[in-house]
Design an enzyme around this catalytic site. Sequence first.
Site, PDB file in Angstrom:
ATOM      1  N   LYS A  62       0.777  -1.260  -0.090  1.00 16.16           N
ATOM      2  CA  LYS A  62      -0.247   0.113   0.065  1.00 16.16           C
ATOM      3  C   LYS A  62       0.981   1.395   0.096  1.00 16.16           C
ATOM      4  O   LYS A  62       1.994   1.333   0.488  1.00 16.16           O
ATOM      5  CB  LYS A  62      -0.790  -0.098   1.173  1.00 16.16           C
ATOM      6  CG  LYS A  62      -0.242  -0.013   2.724  1.00 16.16           C
ATOM      7  CD  LYS A  62       0.207   1.250   2.977  1.00 16.16           C
ATOM      8  CE  LYS A  62       1.153   1.262   4.155  1.00 16.16           C
ATOM      9  NZ  LYS A  62       1.842   2.566   4.843  1.00 16.16           N
ATOM     10  N   PRO A 100      10.169  -4.152  -0.132  1.00 15.45           N
ATOM     11  CA  PRO A 100      11.331  -3.466   0.719  1.00 15.45           C
ATOM     12  C   PRO A 100      10.536  -3.592   2.212  1.00 15.45           C
ATOM     13  O   PRO A 100       9.559  -3.182   2.453  1.00 15.45           O
ATOM     14  CB  PRO A 100      11.542  -2.152   0.349  1.00 15.45           C
ATOM     15  CG  PRO A 100      11.113  -2.028  -1.023  1.00 15.45           C
ATOM     16  CD  PRO A 100       9.806  -2.871  -1.220  1.00 15.45           C
ATOM     17  N   GLY A 126       7.779   1.337   4.599  1.00 15.22           N
ATOM     18  CA  GLY A 126       6.651   2.312   4.732  1.00 15.22           C
ATOM     19  C   GLY A 126       5.561   1.894   3.822  1.00 15.22           C
ATOM     20  O   GLY A 126       4.567   2.613   3.520  1.00 15.22           O
ATOM     21  N   LEU A 127       5.771   0.792   3.101  1.00 14.88           N
ATOM     22  CA  LEU A 127       4.789   0.263   2.061  1.00 14.88           C
ATOM     23  C   LEU A 127       4.118  -0.935   2.567  1.00 14.88           C
ATOM     24  O   LEU A 127       3.294  -1.532   1.833  1.00 14.88           O
ATOM     25  CB  LEU A 127       5.662  -0.494   0.804  1.00 14.88           C
ATOM     26  CG  LEU A 127       6.459   0.628   0.114  1.00 14.88           C
ATOM     27  CD1 LEU A 127       7.775   0.074  -0.689  1.00 14.88           C
ATOM     28  CD2 LEU A 127       5.729   1.545  -0.592  1.00 14.88           C
ATOM     29  N   GLY A 131       4.521  -3.776   4.049  1.00  8.65           N
ATOM     30  CA  GLY A 131       4.924  -5.005   3.519  1.00  8.65           C
ATOM     31  C   GLY A 131       4.214  -6.314   4.382  1.00  8.65           C
ATOM     32  O   GLY A 131       3.772  -7.328   4.171  1.00  8.65           O
ATOM     33  N   GLY A 132       4.840  -6.125   5.708  1.00  6.69           N
ATOM     34  CA  GLY A 132       4.495  -6.930   6.911  1.00  6.69           C
ATOM     35  C   GLY A 132       2.946  -7.249   7.127  1.00  6.69           C
ATOM     36  O   GLY A 132       2.448  -8.228   7.377  1.00  6.69           O
ATOM     37  N   SER A 133       2.354  -5.911   6.878  1.00  6.81           N
ATOM     38  CA  SER A 133       0.934  -5.929   7.206  1.00  6.81           C
ATOM     39  C   SER A 133       0.115  -6.629   6.006  1.00  6.81           C
ATOM     40  O   SER A 133      -0.930  -7.331   6.011  1.00  6.81           O
ATOM     41  CB  SER A 133       0.468  -4.450   7.271  1.00  6.81           C
ATOM     42  OG  SER A 133       0.786  -3.768   8.114  1.00  6.81           O
ATOM     43  N   ALA A 134       0.817  -6.523   4.761  1.00  7.18           N
ATOM     44  CA  ALA A 134       0.289  -7.220   3.500  1.00  7.18           C
ATOM     45  C   ALA A 134       0.375  -8.505   3.564  1.00  7.18           C
ATOM     46  O   ALA A 134      -0.612  -9.226   3.174  1.00  7.18           O
ATOM     47  CB  ALA A 134       0.962  -6.587   2.253  1.00  7.18           C
ATOM     48  N   ASP A 163      -2.098  -1.207   9.241  1.00  6.09           N
ATOM     49  CA  ASP A 163      -2.772  -1.106   7.991  1.00  6.09           C
ATOM     50  C   ASP A 163      -3.468  -2.410   7.415  1.00  6.09           C
ATOM     51  O   ASP A 163      -3.681  -2.602   6.217  1.00  6.09           O
ATOM     52  CB  ASP A 163      -1.339  -1.295   7.184  1.00  6.09           C
ATOM     53  CG  ASP A 163      -0.365   0.183   7.390  1.00  6.09           C
ATOM     54  OD1 ASP A 163      -1.020   1.003   7.659  1.00  6.09           O
ATOM     55  OD2 ASP A 163       0.849  -0.064   7.276  1.00  6.09           O
TER      56      ASP A 163
END
Length: 306
Positions: A11, A99, A103-104, A106-109, A141
Amino acid sequence: MRVARIEAQAKINLSLRVLQRDPDGYHGLVTHFHRVDLSDQVLVRAGGSGRAITCAGKRMPAGGLGPPEKNLAYRAAVEFSNRAGWPDGFEIEIDKRIPVGGGLGGGSADAAAVLRVLNALAPKPLSPQEIWSAACALGSDVPFLAGEHLRAIAEGRGTDLAYVFDETPYERYRMVIVVPPFSISTADAYRWIDEDRAQRGQTGPEPLKPIKLITMHPSKDDVRRAMEDATNNDFEPVVEARHPEIRRIREQLVKEGAELARLAGSGSCVFALFRDLPPKTLDLDFEAQLIPTRLSSKVVQVEVLE
Ligand code: C5P
């Protein structure tokens, strides 16, 4: 064993307002989320009695991702199992391409992907409300990414989806994500906001500036300024003050024709939107990787394999 996989989309926050610090130490948020095509691949085998997670791929940090029980994707499977009474055992495999510490989300995705995959395989699936509630227990997120929408405006801890959208006005844009040679801890970034506000005697964010309306025949610069006014990120100034490389990246992206260049979440990545062909390299005196991608035009669905 039942098996399914999904491309876990990252995100960005087109807008990210950090409100006051609450007594529990957490901050209220108002944010505009959008899914991005850049994704991790998450495969889950459900069944048996063992519980395991393996992470590999080109974005795996050298030091690994820490103990399995602390991994958000592993915790998502435990959370699902506790609520659905299924499965006892699971094996999660993650191919990391988003990465880490960028701040993208990733872990939440990955965590959101595990909830969606398990729900697609479960003998008695959880309701969307129960999935949302499981997602809230995992992080800011996760509820957006565990849902079925392309973009959303969220409040609360970033968990309360106030408006959701299944369409995007940004389809014509190409996107570049710039990865600087350092990551930023989310907890540090919130602390920097608190420190800077305390120094100025403020408790909340700067007052909003009115959005200027675009003229009938806007120049490229008018459009860029309007995009800048219509988006924001409260982390940007405090992160740039401590990592001047971020400002340099944003300046170079604008020079290369970006209509918008902003810090991603609490950093350290920067995202930029282009109408025309985006650059392949930037003129910087430090190392930074450029990842070409797009704002997503669809929500990726779970693929059931067995
Ligand atoms: O959500 P996550 O565990 O990544 O948050 C890390 C830290 O960031 C929290 O421990 C808290 O200090 C801070 N945080 C916050 N307000 C939020 C989310 C996180 O202050 N809404």
